[in-house]
Write a protein that holds these residues in place. Structure first.
Motif, PDB file in Angstrom:
ATOM      1  N   UNK A   1       6.706  13.269  -0.890  1.00 33.83           N
ATOM      2  CA  UNK A   1       7.205  11.896  -0.768  1.00 33.83           C
ATOM      3  C   UNK A   1       6.097  10.859  -0.901  1.00 33.83           C
ATOM      4  N   UNK A   2       6.550   9.621  -1.039  1.00 31.81           N
ATOM      5  CA  UNK A   2       5.664   8.476  -1.177  1.00 31.81           C
ATOM      6  C   UNK A   2       6.122   7.432  -0.172  1.00 31.81           C
ATOM      7  N   UNK A   3       5.176   6.885   0.596  1.00 32.08           N
ATOM      8  CA  UNK A   3       5.520   5.891   1.603  1.00 32.08           C
ATOM      9  C   UNK A   3       4.910   4.548   1.214  1.00 32.08           C
ATOM     10  N   UNK A   4       5.758   3.569   0.973  1.00 33.48           N
ATOM     11  CA  UNK A   4       5.282   2.212   0.695  1.00 33.48           C
ATOM     12  C   UNK A   4       5.208   1.446   2.010  1.00 33.48           C
ATOM     13  N   UNK A   5       4.122   0.685   2.180  1.00 34.43           N
ATOM     14  CA  UNK A   5       3.903  -0.084   3.409  1.00 34.43           C
ATOM     15  C   UNK A   5       3.598  -1.535   3.052  1.00 34.43           C
TER      16      UNK A   5
ATOM     17  N   UNK B   1       0.866  -1.175   0.000  1.00 38.31           N
ATOM     18  CA  UNK B   1       0.000   0.000   0.000  1.00 38.31           C
ATOM     19  C   UNK B   1       0.900   1.221   0.000  1.00 38.31           C
ATOM     20  N   UNK B   2       0.359   2.354  -0.462  1.00 38.97           N
ATOM     21  CA  UNK B   2       1.168   3.567  -0.545  1.00 38.97           C
ATOM     22  C   UNK B   2       0.407   4.763   0.004  1.00 38.97           C
ATOM     23  N   UNK B   3       1.139   5.671   0.621  1.00 36.02           N
ATOM     24  CA  UNK B   3       0.575   6.899   1.181  1.00 36.02           C
ATOM     25  C   UNK B   3       1.393   8.091   0.687  1.00 36.02           C
ATOM     26  N   UNK B   4       0.700   9.148   0.275  1.00 31.69           N
ATOM     27  CA  UNK B   4       1.387  10.374  -0.131  1.00 31.69           C
ATOM     28  C   UNK B   4       1.675  11.204   1.107  1.00 31.69           C
ATOM     29  N   UNK B   5       2.843  11.840   1.123  1.00 30.79           N
ATOM     30  CA  UNK B   5       3.229  12.640   2.276  1.00 30.79           C
ATOM     31  C   UNK B   5       4.054  13.838   1.825  1.00 30.79           C
TER      32      UNK B   5
END
Length: 227
Positions: free
Chosen positions: A94-98, A82-86
């Motif tokens: 930035x982009x956070x991959x989880x 899953x990914x979250x924009x930050x």
């Protein structure tokens, strides 16, 4: 959380699935004893298998263009993430991959290789367009080119569907570490007939990119232009 103790508990829990009943029972007993001593729940141990990696986004706009979202989706689908924009002062947009630790590492690597290639290809295509065209028309065609590029790359990989347990753990991880998530808007492209060729050109260019990643996420991704 002591990584050494955590690693030992994980190994014991893995042994607890052994076909040898005596060995499995003994491993489970020792794992439970360690968890009790260090006040760790089984859920906390499992959550340690989930991690996050934050990297610079391919596009910094608050309202992400559709091609940027498709690129992110290409990675999350390929590796069950899953990914979250930050946005952070030291990184910027930035982009956070989880997801599971090993797959997050590979997915991040793939994004870091693919994103610059796509941005460069889109920029080159944009510069090749007739200067008499309106800026909005050129931007739209460049966006369609990028979407075609990603479409070609996505055809090379099979989507990895995370297990129900993985999905639950990722959700728990997000609830624990990201308490104030908001929805973001996407800048959609205009699918005009006269611009269809842009998508096709992008698709042709994207076919020269190779994405060979292990379907189970355990192998290192190999990405690059076709020679």
């Amino acid at each position: 959380m002591d990584e050494r103790i955590l690693s030992k508990i994980k190994k014991l829990l893995a042994l607890a699935k052994s076909g040898n009943e005596h060995e499995a029972a003994n491993a489970l007993r020792l794992a439970q004893k360690l968890m009790q001593e260090h006040q760790l729940s089984e859920q906390e141990v499992k959550l340690s298998e989930v991690s996050q990696r934050e990297i610079k986004r391919a596009n910094a706009a608050d309202k992400q263009p559709q091609w940027a979202n498709l690129l992110t989706g290409c990675i999350t689908n390929a590796f069950g993430l899953e990914a979250i924009l930050s946005w952070k002062r030291d990184i910027g947009a930035s982009l956070i991959f989880i997801g599971p630790v090993d797959r997050v590492e590979i997915g991040t690597y793939c994004y870091e290789v693919l994103a610059p290639q796509l941005v460069k290809a889109r920029k080159t295509y944009l510069a090749s367009l007739n200067k008499r065209l309106k800026l909005t028309t050129k931007t739209n065609r460049a966006d369609l080119f990028a979407e075609g590029w990603i479409s070609a790359v996505r055809r090379q990989v099979h989507a990895l569907v995370p297990t129900e347990e993985e999905q639950n753990l990722i959700q728990l991880y997000k609830e624990k570490h990201f308490t104030r998530l908001e929805k973001t808007e996407v800048r959609l492209t205009q699918d005009k007939k006269r611009d269809v060729s842009a998508f096709l050109e992008g698709h042709g260019a994207g076919r020269n990119v190779r994405l060979n990643a292990g379907v189970n996420g355990a192998e290192q991704g190999k990405i690059g232009s076709k020679v």
